[in-house]
Design an enzyme around this catalytic site. Sequence first.
Site, PDB file in Angstrom:
ATOM      1  N   LYS A  17      14.588   7.115 -70.074  1.00  0.00           N
ATOM      2  CA  LYS A  17      15.377   5.887 -69.914  1.00  0.00           C
ATOM      3  C   LYS A  17      16.214   5.934 -68.633  1.00  0.00           C
ATOM      4  O   LYS A  17      16.340   4.943 -67.925  1.00  0.00           O
ATOM      5  CB  LYS A  17      16.300   5.739 -71.117  1.00  0.00           C
ATOM      6  CG  LYS A  17      16.433   4.321 -71.581  1.00  0.00           C
ATOM      7  CD  LYS A  17      17.334   4.160 -72.805  1.00  0.00           C
ATOM      8  CE  LYS A  17      17.478   5.369 -73.679  1.00  0.00           C
ATOM      9  NZ  LYS A  17      18.830   5.491 -74.250  1.00  0.00           N
ATOM     10  N   GLY A  18      16.758   7.117 -68.355  1.00  0.00           N
ATOM     11  CA  GLY A  18      17.592   7.277 -67.162  1.00  0.00           C
ATOM     12  C   GLY A  18      16.797   7.025 -65.889  1.00  0.00           C
ATOM     13  O   GLY A  18      17.271   6.366 -64.956  1.00  0.00           O
ATOM     14  N   LYS A 187      -0.980   3.100 -80.520  1.00  0.00           N
ATOM     15  CA  LYS A 187      -0.429   2.340 -81.636  1.00  0.00           C
ATOM     16  C   LYS A 187       0.771   1.495 -81.207  1.00  0.00           C
ATOM     17  O   LYS A 187       1.650   1.972 -80.505  1.00  0.00           O
ATOM     18  CB  LYS A 187       0.003   3.330 -82.732  1.00  0.00           C
ATOM     19  CG  LYS A 187      -1.181   3.992 -83.427  1.00  0.00           C
ATOM     20  CD  LYS A 187      -1.950   2.934 -84.171  1.00  0.00           C
ATOM     21  CE  LYS A 187      -3.052   3.483 -85.034  1.00  0.00           C
ATOM     22  NZ  LYS A 187      -3.845   2.390 -85.613  1.00  0.00           N
ATOM     23  N   LYS A 189       2.640  -0.196 -83.607  1.00  0.00           N
ATOM     24  CA  LYS A 189       3.550  -0.369 -84.746  1.00  0.00           C
ATOM     25  C   LYS A 189       4.970   0.146 -84.481  1.00  0.00           C
ATOM     26  O   LYS A 189       5.956  -0.559 -84.767  1.00  0.00           O
ATOM     27  CB  LYS A 189       2.935   0.291 -85.988  1.00  0.00           C
ATOM     28  CG  LYS A 189       3.608  -0.074 -87.300  1.00  0.00           C
ATOM     29  CD  LYS A 189       3.688  -1.574 -87.529  1.00  0.00           C
ATOM     30  CE  LYS A 189       3.357  -1.989 -88.929  1.00  0.00           C
ATOM     31  NZ  LYS A 189       2.011  -2.444 -89.125  1.00  0.00           N
ATOM     32  N   ASP A 240       2.932   7.797 -67.918  1.00  0.00           N
ATOM     33  CA  ASP A 240       3.406   9.088 -67.412  1.00  0.00           C
ATOM     34  C   ASP A 240       2.969   9.213 -65.956  1.00  0.00           C
ATOM     35  O   ASP A 240       1.852   8.819 -65.607  1.00  0.00           O
ATOM     36  CB  ASP A 240       2.783  10.238 -68.213  1.00  0.00           C
ATOM     37  CG  ASP A 240       3.269  10.242 -69.660  1.00  0.00           C
ATOM     38  OD1 ASP A 240       4.191   9.467 -69.957  1.00  0.00           O
ATOM     39  OD2 ASP A 240       2.715  11.003 -70.464  1.00  0.00           O
ATOM     40  N   VAL A 241       3.836   9.784 -65.125  1.00  0.00           N
ATOM     41  CA  VAL A 241       3.486   9.912 -63.704  1.00  0.00           C
ATOM     42  C   VAL A 241       2.892  11.294 -63.433  1.00  0.00           C
ATOM     43  O   VAL A 241       3.396  12.285 -63.948  1.00  0.00           O
ATOM     44  CB  VAL A 241       4.709   9.665 -62.793  1.00  0.00           C
ATOM     45  CG1 VAL A 241       4.967   8.187 -62.636  1.00  0.00           C
ATOM     46  CG2 VAL A 241       5.939  10.374 -63.314  1.00  0.00           C
ATOM     47  N   CYS A 382      27.879  28.276 -56.131  1.00  0.00           N
ATOM     48  CA  CYS A 382      29.040  28.439 -57.003  1.00  0.00           C
ATOM     49  C   CYS A 382      29.085  29.860 -57.582  1.00  0.00           C
ATOM     50  O   CYS A 382      29.385  30.791 -56.857  1.00  0.00           O
ATOM     51  CB  CYS A 382      29.051  27.350 -58.068  1.00  0.00           C
ATOM     52  SG  CYS A 382      30.733  27.018 -58.634  1.00  0.00           S
ATOM     53  N   HIS A 508      28.668  22.511 -54.870  1.00  0.00           N
ATOM     54  CA  HIS A 508      27.353  22.163 -55.442  1.00  0.00           C
ATOM     55  C   HIS A 508      26.631  21.148 -54.554  1.00  0.00           C
ATOM     56  O   HIS A 508      26.671  19.945 -54.834  1.00  0.00           O
ATOM     57  CB  HIS A 508      27.531  21.578 -56.840  1.00  0.00           C
ATOM     58  CG  HIS A 508      27.979  22.582 -57.849  1.00  0.00           C
ATOM     59  ND1 HIS A 508      27.097  23.356 -58.564  1.00  0.00           N
ATOM     60  CD2 HIS A 508      29.222  22.965 -58.228  1.00  0.00           C
ATOM     61  CE1 HIS A 508      27.771  24.164 -59.368  1.00  0.00           C
ATOM     62  NE2 HIS A 508      29.070  23.942 -59.179  1.00  0.00           N
ATOM     63  N   GLU A 510      23.645  20.473 -54.460  1.00  0.00           N
ATOM     64  CA  GLU A 510      22.522  19.823 -55.163  1.00  0.00           C
ATOM     65  C   GLU A 510      22.872  18.411 -55.627  1.00  0.00           C
ATOM     66  O   GLU A 510      21.992  17.581 -55.823  1.00  0.00           O
ATOM     67  CB  GLU A 510      22.046  20.682 -56.342  1.00  0.00           C
ATOM     68  CG  GLU A 510      22.989  20.794 -57.545  1.00  0.00           C
ATOM     69  CD  GLU A 510      24.007  21.924 -57.418  1.00  0.00           C
ATOM     70  OE1 GLU A 510      24.326  22.332 -56.288  1.00  0.00           O
ATOM     71  OE2 GLU A 510      24.504  22.374 -58.468  1.00  0.00           O
TER      72      GLU A 510
HETATM   73  N1  GLN Z   1      32.481  30.491 -63.388  1.00  0.00           N
HETATM   74  C1  GLN Z   1      32.776  30.274 -62.005  1.00  0.00           C
HETATM   75  C2  GLN Z   1      34.120  29.627 -61.803  1.00  0.00           C
HETATM   76  O1  GLN Z   1      34.632  28.970 -62.664  1.00  0.00           O
HETATM   77  C3  GLN Z   1      31.707  29.469 -61.332  1.00  0.00           C
HETATM   78  C4  GLN Z   1      31.569  28.075 -61.867  1.00  0.00           C
HETATM   79  C5  GLN Z   1      30.265  27.423 -61.486  1.00  0.00           C
HETATM   80  O2  GLN Z   1      29.312  28.084 -61.098  1.00  0.00           O
HETATM   81  N2  GLN Z   1      30.181  26.122 -61.610  1.00  0.00           N
HETATM   82  O3  GLN Z   1      34.680  29.744 -60.753  1.00  0.00           O
END
Ligand code: GLN
Length: 553
Positions: A17-18, A187, A189, A240-241, A382, A508, A510
């Site tokens: 759905k997302g 189906k 249904k 499905d892709v 992190c 992060h 990502e």
């Molecule tokens: N546990 C680590 C901290 O709190 C790293 C946290 C994380 O990787 N998001 O600093």
Amino acid sequence: MTKFIFVTGGVVSSLGKGITTAAIAVLLEKRGLKVSIQKLDPYINVDPGTMSPFEHGEVYVTEDGAETDLDLGHYERFSHAPISRYSNATTGSIYSEVIRRERKGDYLGKTVQVIPHITDQIQRAIRQGAQRGIDVAIVEVGGTAGDIESLPFLEAIRQFGLKLGKGNVCYVHLTLLPYLSASGEMKTKPTQETVRRMREIGIQPDILVCRCERPMTQEMRRKIAMFCNVAGEDVIQEMDVPHTIYEVPLDLLREGMDEALVRCLRLEATEQGEFSDWEDLQSRFADPEGEVEIAVVGKYIELHDAYKSIYEALAHGGAAHRHKVRFRKVSAEDLADRGPEEVLRGCSGLLVPGGFGERGLEGKIRAIQWAREHKLPFFGICFGMQAMVIEYARNVAGIEGAHTSEVDPDCAAPVIDLMREQEGVEDKGGTMRLGAYPCRVIENTRCAEIYGRDMVLERHRHRWEFNNDYKAKLEKAGLTCSGIWEARGLVETVELRDRPFFIGVQYHPEFKSKPLAPHPLFQAFVGAAIAFAEERAAEDEDASAPASSATTS
Ligand code: GLN
């Protein structure tokens, strides 16, 4: 006036759905419309920040520091919708606001009830999610039609639609057409049943998106349309892709989804935009020039959703080089048992993602040591960056007892230590260092070369940090601190400068990678992994060359 699309789901969860919601946003943006996207989650946690990744998958962090549902990651990756803390509301956040108002006396004299007080608050949250200047606000309702806990949300969107009137609201319902291999047929249904449920609640879906493994026949389309009371062209197939989720916008486009939305919302939408960027992206996934294998060593490796944005960002980095990235998912504990050689041999890069607590940390540290000693490209994020610092402190800088005070508060050398701001913080929810912070990238470092900028804004979610008491010693031993949050003098990135890619980042990255705009660090990391694989292949060839020439001569 802003128009609204509500996306609900039926039959089963995990229908995508997302992704469908995010793809709808792409189609509307291509029509020149400004969209917002919001997720309503029926669970009682105020946000998913305190849930285990095993329960809920990754916690996605927004620029303004909210800990949110991972579907918001899809929204940001696919679209340009402005995503903030208002883009995610939960039963918990709705109730806590209503209870706060009740204590304040906003409802004096009244009995506070689910209807109207909770449903009114949900509608306020929906309005807040659709910020000013938005043409179409898309709202995804979590859960499945018929769940007890999603009922107040469905009632709220029913009322909301009634107030706005026809042509201003569109209900999109996602459903499943299961294929029964025994009888060799699909189906309808379950779809009839889930639409019946929605109608009992008072919502007649306008568009049905049918998830299926095989194409549906005209006959099925006709049957679904008739039994579910929708027009034939509003029954949309979503198969499905085969290669990548980034094909979904193109598939929905081919199925006429954007026409259906324009019709339902009576949008004065401009011409359909052109999709060459998405087509190019699709071909990069469907038809790559090569493959590269990257090991991800983590604690929640069994669940793909636990590191969702990491895998996506790696895939974006791969697509930039026309390479498919294969993931070798390694449990950090498993690595500690079997040793890095056996587990990592043959892969071309190592990524250690974020994490919390002791379990698996020593395995991650051993993996990083192996990568350093074997010149394998490494990317630490992190907790992964913190593990890189501990490894370097112990094994190169000779700092005895180097550790993080998160795991061993009494260690001799807390090279990673609790942030000053975190001392005395007892509440667990929403109290980490969260959201975007500026980072100055130091000149003449790998990070500066990769970013090509001296200031970047990246998102954080942690309590511990690099301990500056050990900075001089670590730098002397060869670790470069290449990114700093100047306001507090905190080290945000560390690297081995003489390596193509051996970098740890406290934030992060990502969360900011998009398929059409891969994050530079992920792009460079996958590039380094590809180069590593090519070098290794060349060395293998060299090694076997004398033997083969001996046999031919
Ligand atoms: N546990 C680590 C901290 O709190 C790293 C946290 C994380 O990787 N998001 O600093």
